[in-house]
Design a protein around this motif. Structure first.
Motif, PDB file in Angstrom:
ATOM      1  N   ASP A  30       3.238  10.722 -21.423  1.00 49.77           N
ATOM      2  CA  ASP A  30       4.330  11.299 -20.646  1.00 49.77           C
ATOM      3  C   ASP A  30       5.139  10.235 -19.903  1.00 49.77           C
ATOM      4  O   ASP A  30       6.361  10.260 -19.891  1.00 49.77           O
ATOM      5  CB  ASP A  30       3.768  12.281 -19.608  1.00 49.77           C
ATOM      6  CG  ASP A  30       3.243  13.554 -20.239  1.00 49.77           C
ATOM      7  OD1 ASP A  30       2.317  14.156 -19.681  1.00 49.77           O
ATOM      8  OD2 ASP A  30       3.787  13.948 -21.296  1.00 49.77           O
ATOM      9  N   TYR A  33       7.090   3.003 -17.969  1.00 46.81           N
ATOM     10  CA  TYR A  33       7.387   2.102 -16.854  1.00 46.81           C
ATOM     11  C   TYR A  33       7.990   0.803 -17.383  1.00 46.81           C
ATOM     12  O   TYR A  33       7.658   0.352 -18.477  1.00 46.81           O
ATOM     13  CB  TYR A  33       6.099   1.731 -16.094  1.00 46.81           C
ATOM     14  CG  TYR A  33       5.330   2.893 -15.550  1.00 46.81           C
ATOM     15  CD1 TYR A  33       4.521   3.670 -16.378  1.00 46.81           C
ATOM     16  CD2 TYR A  33       5.393   3.231 -14.209  1.00 46.81           C
ATOM     17  CE1 TYR A  33       3.807   4.747 -15.882  1.00 46.81           C
ATOM     18  CE2 TYR A  33       4.677   4.307 -13.694  1.00 46.81           C
ATOM     19  CZ  TYR A  33       3.894   5.054 -14.532  1.00 46.81           C
ATOM     20  OH  TYR A  33       3.184   6.122 -14.043  1.00 46.81           O
ATOM     21  N   TYR A  48      10.577   3.794 -13.445  1.00 44.85           N
ATOM     22  CA  TYR A  48       9.600   4.556 -14.187  1.00 44.85           C
ATOM     23  C   TYR A  48      10.140   5.957 -14.461  1.00 44.85           C
ATOM     24  O   TYR A  48      11.050   6.441 -13.774  1.00 44.85           O
ATOM     25  CB  TYR A  48       8.247   4.612 -13.466  1.00 44.85           C
ATOM     26  CG  TYR A  48       8.211   5.399 -12.184  1.00 44.85           C
ATOM     27  CD1 TYR A  48       8.608   4.811 -10.982  1.00 44.85           C
ATOM     28  CD2 TYR A  48       7.737   6.708 -12.151  1.00 44.85           C
ATOM     29  CE1 TYR A  48       8.552   5.526  -9.796  1.00 44.85           C
ATOM     30  CE2 TYR A  48       7.674   7.417 -10.968  1.00 44.85           C
ATOM     31  CZ  TYR A  48       8.078   6.814  -9.788  1.00 44.85           C
ATOM     32  OH  TYR A  48       8.017   7.519  -8.615  1.00 44.85           O
ATOM     33  N   GLN A  50       8.709   9.935 -15.574  1.00 42.82           N
ATOM     34  CA  GLN A  50       7.584  10.842 -15.783  1.00 42.82           C
ATOM     35  C   GLN A  50       7.822  11.795 -16.941  1.00 42.82           C
ATOM     36  O   GLN A  50       6.875  12.217 -17.603  1.00 42.82           O
ATOM     37  CB  GLN A  50       7.338  11.658 -14.514  1.00 42.82           C
ATOM     38  CG  GLN A  50       7.004  10.820 -13.297  1.00 42.82           C
ATOM     39  CD  GLN A  50       6.840  11.660 -12.056  1.00 42.82           C
ATOM     40  OE1 GLN A  50       6.575  12.848 -12.128  1.00 42.82           O
ATOM     41  NE2 GLN A  50       6.976  11.044 -10.897  1.00 42.82           N
ATOM     42  N   ARG A  94       1.672   5.734 -19.528  1.00 42.61           N
ATOM     43  CA  ARG A  94       0.473   6.424 -19.057  1.00 42.61           C
ATOM     44  C   ARG A  94       0.452   7.805 -19.680  1.00 42.61           C
ATOM     45  O   ARG A  94       1.480   8.492 -19.716  1.00 42.61           O
ATOM     46  CB  ARG A  94       0.455   6.536 -17.531  1.00 42.61           C
ATOM     47  CG  ARG A  94       0.303   5.210 -16.826  1.00 42.61           C
ATOM     48  CD  ARG A  94       0.529   5.348 -15.339  1.00 42.61           C
ATOM     49  NE  ARG A  94      -0.651   5.857 -14.642  1.00 42.61           N
ATOM     50  CZ  ARG A  94      -0.693   6.066 -13.339  1.00 42.61           C
ATOM     51  NH1 ARG A  94       0.379   5.863 -12.596  1.00 42.61           N
ATOM     52  NH2 ARG A  94      -1.791   6.502 -12.768  1.00 42.61           N
ATOM     53  N   LEU A  95      -0.718   8.225 -20.139  1.00 42.55           N
ATOM     54  CA  LEU A  95      -0.856   9.529 -20.772  1.00 42.55           C
ATOM     55  C   LEU A  95      -0.457  10.629 -19.798  1.00 42.55           C
ATOM     56  O   LEU A  95       0.285  11.550 -20.150  1.00 42.55           O
ATOM     57  CB  LEU A  95      -2.295   9.722 -21.229  1.00 42.55           C
ATOM     58  CG  LEU A  95      -2.658  11.115 -21.757  1.00 42.55           C
ATOM     59  CD1 LEU A  95      -1.843  11.435 -23.009  1.00 42.55           C
ATOM     60  CD2 LEU A  95      -4.149  11.214 -22.040  1.00 42.55           C
ATOM     61  N   SER A  96      -0.947  10.561 -18.613  1.00 45.57           N
ATOM     62  CA  SER A  96      -0.676  11.572 -17.597  1.00 45.57           C
ATOM     63  C   SER A  96      -0.986  10.947 -16.257  1.00 45.57           C
ATOM     64  O   SER A  96      -1.381   9.788 -16.182  1.00 45.57           O
ATOM     65  CB  SER A  96      -1.539  12.818 -17.821  1.00 45.57           C
ATOM     66  OG  SER A  96      -2.905  12.480 -17.693  1.00 45.57           O
ATOM     67  N   MET A  97      -0.815  11.698 -15.201  1.00 46.40           N
ATOM     68  CA  MET A  97      -1.186  11.156 -13.903  1.00 46.40           C
ATOM     69  C   MET A  97      -2.692  10.891 -13.882  1.00 46.40           C
ATOM     70  O   MET A  97      -3.448  11.509 -14.616  1.00 46.40           O
ATOM     71  CB  MET A  97      -0.777  12.117 -12.806  1.00 46.40           C
ATOM     72  CG  MET A  97      -1.480  13.442 -12.773  1.00 46.40           C
ATOM     73  SD  MET A  97      -0.977  14.418 -11.339  1.00 46.40           S
ATOM     74  CE  MET A  97       0.720  14.792 -11.771  1.00 46.40           C
ATOM     75  N   ASN A  98      -3.088   9.981 -13.049  1.00 42.84           N
ATOM     76  CA  ASN A  98      -4.505   9.649 -12.868  1.00 42.84           C
ATOM     77  C   ASN A  98      -5.134   9.018 -14.098  1.00 42.84           C
ATOM     78  O   ASN A  98      -6.340   9.158 -14.330  1.00 42.84           O
ATOM     79  CB  ASN A  98      -5.322  10.877 -12.454  1.00 42.84           C
ATOM     80  CG  ASN A  98      -4.750  11.563 -11.244  1.00 42.84           C
ATOM     81  OD1 ASN A  98      -4.038  10.951 -10.445  1.00 42.84           O
ATOM     82  ND2 ASN A  98      -5.036  12.837 -11.108  1.00 42.84           N
ATOM     83  N   THR A  99      -4.340   8.359 -14.899  1.00 43.09           N
ATOM     84  CA  THR A  99      -4.877   7.604 -16.023  1.00 43.09           C
ATOM     85  C   THR A  99      -4.344   6.173 -15.957  1.00 43.09           C
ATOM     86  O   THR A  99      -3.396   5.881 -15.242  1.00 43.09           O
ATOM     87  CB  THR A  99      -4.483   8.225 -17.372  1.00 43.09           C
ATOM     88  OG1 THR A  99      -3.054   8.246 -17.479  1.00 43.09           O
ATOM     89  CG2 THR A  99      -5.021   9.645 -17.497  1.00 43.09           C
ATOM     90  N   ALA A 101      -2.663   2.531 -17.226  1.00 38.64           N
ATOM     91  CA  ALA A 101      -1.448   2.144 -17.931  1.00 38.64           C
ATOM     92  C   ALA A 101      -1.795   1.287 -19.142  1.00 38.64           C
ATOM     93  O   ALA A 101      -2.726   0.479 -19.105  1.00 38.64           O
ATOM     94  CB  ALA A 101      -0.534   1.358 -16.991  1.00 38.64           C
ATOM     95  N   PHE A 102      -1.034   1.499 -20.200  1.00 39.36           N
ATOM     96  CA  PHE A 102      -1.124   0.683 -21.408  1.00 39.36           C
ATOM     97  C   PHE A 102       0.168  -0.112 -21.523  1.00 39.36           C
ATOM     98  O   PHE A 102       1.249   0.407 -21.245  1.00 39.36           O
ATOM     99  CB  PHE A 102      -1.301   1.563 -22.648  1.00 39.36           C
ATOM    100  CG  PHE A 102      -2.619   2.265 -22.700  1.00 39.36           C
ATOM    101  CD1 PHE A 102      -2.818   3.454 -22.019  1.00 39.36           C
ATOM    102  CD2 PHE A 102      -3.680   1.736 -23.426  1.00 39.36           C
ATOM    103  CE1 PHE A 102      -4.042   4.103 -22.046  1.00 39.36           C
ATOM    104  CE2 PHE A 102      -4.894   2.388 -23.470  1.00 39.36           C
ATOM    105  CZ  PHE A 102      -5.080   3.568 -22.778  1.00 39.36           C
TER     106      PHE A 102
END
Lengths: 112, 114
Positions: A30, A33, A48, A50, A94-99, A101-102
């Protein structure tokens, strides 16, 4: 092969020209950044996003612009208003919040 | 505002020696904590992460880190360093419950001597 693709790897531009850095991801994440990296300063957040069609300024947004028209893409434009554009630019997702970063492999921009 | 401090800019260790990289954070709540590694001219690779639970977390490449709330620290350790571990290491803190930025420290550059 899933991942984050930044292109080009190296970019040279003359002072006063706008330049666009590409970031594409096929991870179905989702959030996306843009960070700027300078020696000894760590990574600083530029923008960034979302969700599609929405983005937020980071700590050093002046002189930069972004768009998020597709989930997969988050291009960064370095405008002539950016005083010191020469740097290493990193895109992350980031896949979603609380994950976590790649990161992509980065684009080194040199303005001469 | 959240912040991350990595007090050591450069560290040199001998191959086979143990390693500890320091990281201190400043944040008003329990953060998410990360360690990343970067080879020259490359992106960042996640070594390990702490979200909750066991305060000693294991990562890739034989690294581990311990979250100490009382000291606001998240130090990275490896019992025996290999020459291929030479790189720059970044500690980072993230906000719980949001997409907002992950804040990075300024990095510690690790040199490994034979």
């Amino acid at each position: 092969d899933g991942g984050i693709t930044q292109s080009p790897k190296y970019l040279f531009r003359k002072e006063g020209q706008n330049v666009t850095l590409s970031c594409e991801q096929n991870l179905n994440h989702d959030a996306m950044y843009w960070y700027r990296q300078d020696p000894g300063q760590g990574l600083r957040l530029i923008y960034y996003s979302q969700i599609v069609n929405d983005f937020q300024k980071g700590d050093i947004a002046e002189g930069y612009s972004v768009s998020r028209e597709k989930k997969e893409s988050f291009p960064l434009t370095v405008t002539s208003a950016q005083k010191n554009p020469t740097a290493f630019y990193l895109c992350a997702t980031r896949l979603s919040m609380n994950t976590e970063a790649f990161f992509g492999q980065g684009t080194r921009l040199t303005v001469v | 505002a959240q912040s991350v401090t990595q007090p050591d800019i450069h560290i040199t260790v001998s191959e086979g020696a143990s390693l500890e990289l320091r990281c201190n954070y400043s944040y008003g709540a329990t953060p998410y904590l990360f360690w990343y590694v970067q080879s020259p001219g490359q992106g960042l690779q996640l070594l390990l992460k702490y979200f909750s639970g066991d305060t000693l977390v294991q990562g890739i490449k034989g690294f581990e880190a311990e979250f100490k709330r009382s000291q606001s620290s998240f130090n990275l350790r490896k019992p025996s360093v290999h020459w291929s571990d030479a790189a720059e290491y970044f500690c980072a803190v993230g906000l719980v419950g949001g997409y907002q930025k992950v804040t990075f420290g300024t990095g510690t550059k690790l040199q490994v001597i034979p």
